[in-house]
Design an enzyme around this catalytic site. Structure first.
Site, short mmCIF file in Angstrom:
data_model
loop_
_atom_site.label_atom_id
_atom_site.label_comp_id
_atom_site.label_asym_id
_atom_site.label_seq_id
_atom_site.Cartn_x
_atom_site.Cartn_y
_atom_site.Cartn_z
N HIS A 283 0.60 -0.75 0.76
CA HIS A 283 -0.35 0.31 -0.21
C HIS A 283 1.27 1.13 -0.07
CE1 HIS A 283 -4.02 2.41 1.47
NE2 HIS A 283 -3.01 3.41 1.82
N HIS A 326 0.37 4.13 11.49
CA HIS A 326 1.98 4.37 11.66
C HIS A 326 1.85 5.71 12.95
CE1 HIS A 326 -1.00 6.75 8.91
NE2 HIS A 326 -0.20 7.58 8.80
N GLU A 332 -3.43 15.57 10.59
CA GLU A 332 -4.43 14.54 9.47
C GLU A 332 -5.75 14.78 10.20
OE1 GLU A 332 -3.70 10.79 9.24
OE2 GLU A 332 -1.61 11.35 8.95
N HIS A 356 -5.59 13.10 13.78
CA HIS A 356 -5.10 12.17 14.44
C HIS A 356 -4.07 13.79 14.39
CE1 HIS A 356 -7.60 8.77 12.80
NE2 HIS A 356 -7.45 8.84 14.03
N HIS A 362 -1.71 5.97 14.65
CA HIS A 362 -3.58 5.23 14.38
C HIS A 362 -3.26 4.61 12.86
CE1 HIS A 362 -1.64 9.21 11.74
NE2 HIS A 362 -2.29 8.92 10.57
#
Length: 430
Positions: A283, A326, A332, A356, A362
């Site tokens: 990803h 991460h 964010e 976050h 998170h």
């Protein structure tokens, strides 16, 4: 008029736009020539932005003596409430619609602030609730560029340079210093606003991706000239250094009959965003979903990134497909426009938001982790999904409203409680 940052020219009356020069001794129709500069005069050529306006009255006639007013729910950075803890993982249900008569100004609800409006760095994230049009009322922000992200209802932005109609799955960019009026086309209306104090939004560099995909310049639309020649007692509200001021005039200030330049409002249809992604394994970083970026003084580190997660195919093999766990130097703030977000299939609903903050861990909740870890990795199309992220290098501080009045999900942190220890010292997959 298509294109991002193009140099446009448009006139609402034939011959209103001078040719061959910007400021003739006398303009056609008795118009006044006036320049609106979005960058310093000496900015490098490729970054220099300005628009020449040919208007019925110069804008010095659009202001008078100022009086401070209070818009108590619209906050600017720095806005650090000592009684509010901004450290944490937060998620909110949609701020509910209101039956009160709310305009674009009175319906703005600040959720987070970052940086400092006085030094022109950082941002604020707002939710707007609008139930009625602005009547003989106009606004501009000297502090910021405004990125409008509708979630419910349809709005019309009547700007100095033309008209933009906006609906969910579209966005609008309103430059710093540009006057506009907001009307309700279909309400009630709710959406999100990213108030950018810093360098203006630009398209991200694509690097090895090359010339195409992501947000293509041709899909940004700038309005043609449209003007009002109307006498009416009108209120002009200006946001300047975090404070709001009103002044009264006797006419509509939306009186630009013709204009040319590259400093203008525009809209963009998020459904034209062309995602790129992994077609074999792993990803990739969320930066591949960047629609717009506002740079900071550190190369590669944004004052704001506007990131979009829309319908797309997942095809990666032997890969945990949702976003991984991460911690991030960036802060964010996410919002859901419609549908289901793959990393949080429950709880993150349309109109909702999450935050976050920088260096807080998170990632997927327990059901999303288990589902993705054990899924049959056939090609899968993610459909009925559109979420976005306002990401900034600065910590985002919660307002008192976000902490105590907005519908905060107190149990959000519990979504990771079900994650189990799988390590037992023996090799192999668990």
């Amino acid at each position: 008029m298509p294109g991002f940052g193009n140099d446009f020219e448009t006139e609402a009356l034939p011959g209103a736009l001078p040719q061959g020069q910007n400021s003739p001794q006398k303009c056609n129709y008795g118009l006044y020539a006036e320049q609106l500069s979005g960058t310093p005069f000496t900015a490098p050529r490729g970054q220099n932005e300005r628009t020449w306006c040919y208007r019925i009255r110069p804008s010095v006639k659009h202001t008078g003596r100022f009086e401070k007013i209070d818009l108590s729910y619209w906050k600017s950075a720095p806005n650090v409430d000592p009684d509010v803890i901004s450290l944490g993982q937060y998620r909110w249900d949609p701020v509910p619609h209101s039956d009160a008569p709310l305009t674009f100004l009175t319906g703005m609800r600040t959720m987070t602030t970052a940086g400092d409006v006085n030094t022109q760095v950082g941002m604020a994230a707002h939710v707007y609730l609008i139930t009625q049009s602005m009547q003989d009322e106009y606004f501009y922000s000297a502090d910021s560029e405004l990125l409008i992200v509708p979630q419910d209802g349809r709005l019309r932005f009547a700007t100095e340079l033309g008209i933009i109609d906006l609906e969910p799955q579209e966005i609008a960019i309103l430059p710093r210093g540009m006057l506009f009026r907001v009307e309700v086309l279909e309400g009630p209306c709710r959406g999100f606003v990213c108030e950018n104090y810093g360098a203006k939004f630009d398209l991200p560099s694509r690097g090895p991706i090359g010339a195409n995909c992501l947000a293509n310049p041709r899909d940004f639309k700038t309005p043609v000239a449209a003007f009002e020649d109307r006498d009416a007692r009108s209120r002009v509200v200006i946001k300047w250094c975090g404070q709001f001021h009103e002044t009264w005039i006797d006419h509509s200030p939306l009186d630009v009959v013709a204009w040319h330049g590259n400093y203008a409002a525009c809209k963009y249809d998020l459904r034209t965003f062309s995602p790129v992604g992994a077609i074999l394994f792993d990803h990739p970083d969320p930066s591949i979903f960047t629609v717009l970026t506002a740079p900071s003084g550190v190369e590669g580190t944004a004052n704001i990134d506007f990131v979009l997660f829309r319908d797309r195919w997942n095809v990666a093999e032997n890969t945990f497909r949702p976003p991984w766990y991460h911690k991030n130097i960036m802060s964010e703030l996410m919002g859901n426009i419609h549908g289901i977000y793959d990393a949080k299939p429950k709880g993150f609903v349309p109109g909702g938001m999450s935050l976050h903050n920088m260096m807080l861990p998170h990632g997927p909740d327990q059901p999303a982790f288990e589902g993705a870890s054990n899924a049959d990795l056939q090609p899968q199309k993610l459909e009925n999904t559109m979420s976005f992220m306002f990401e900034t290098r600065f910590p985002q501080h919660l307002t008192e409203l976000a902490a105590n009045e907005a519908p905060l999900q107190d149990d959000y942190i519990d979504c990771w409680d079900g994650l189990e220890k799988k390590f037992d010292g023996t090799p192999g997959e668990k």
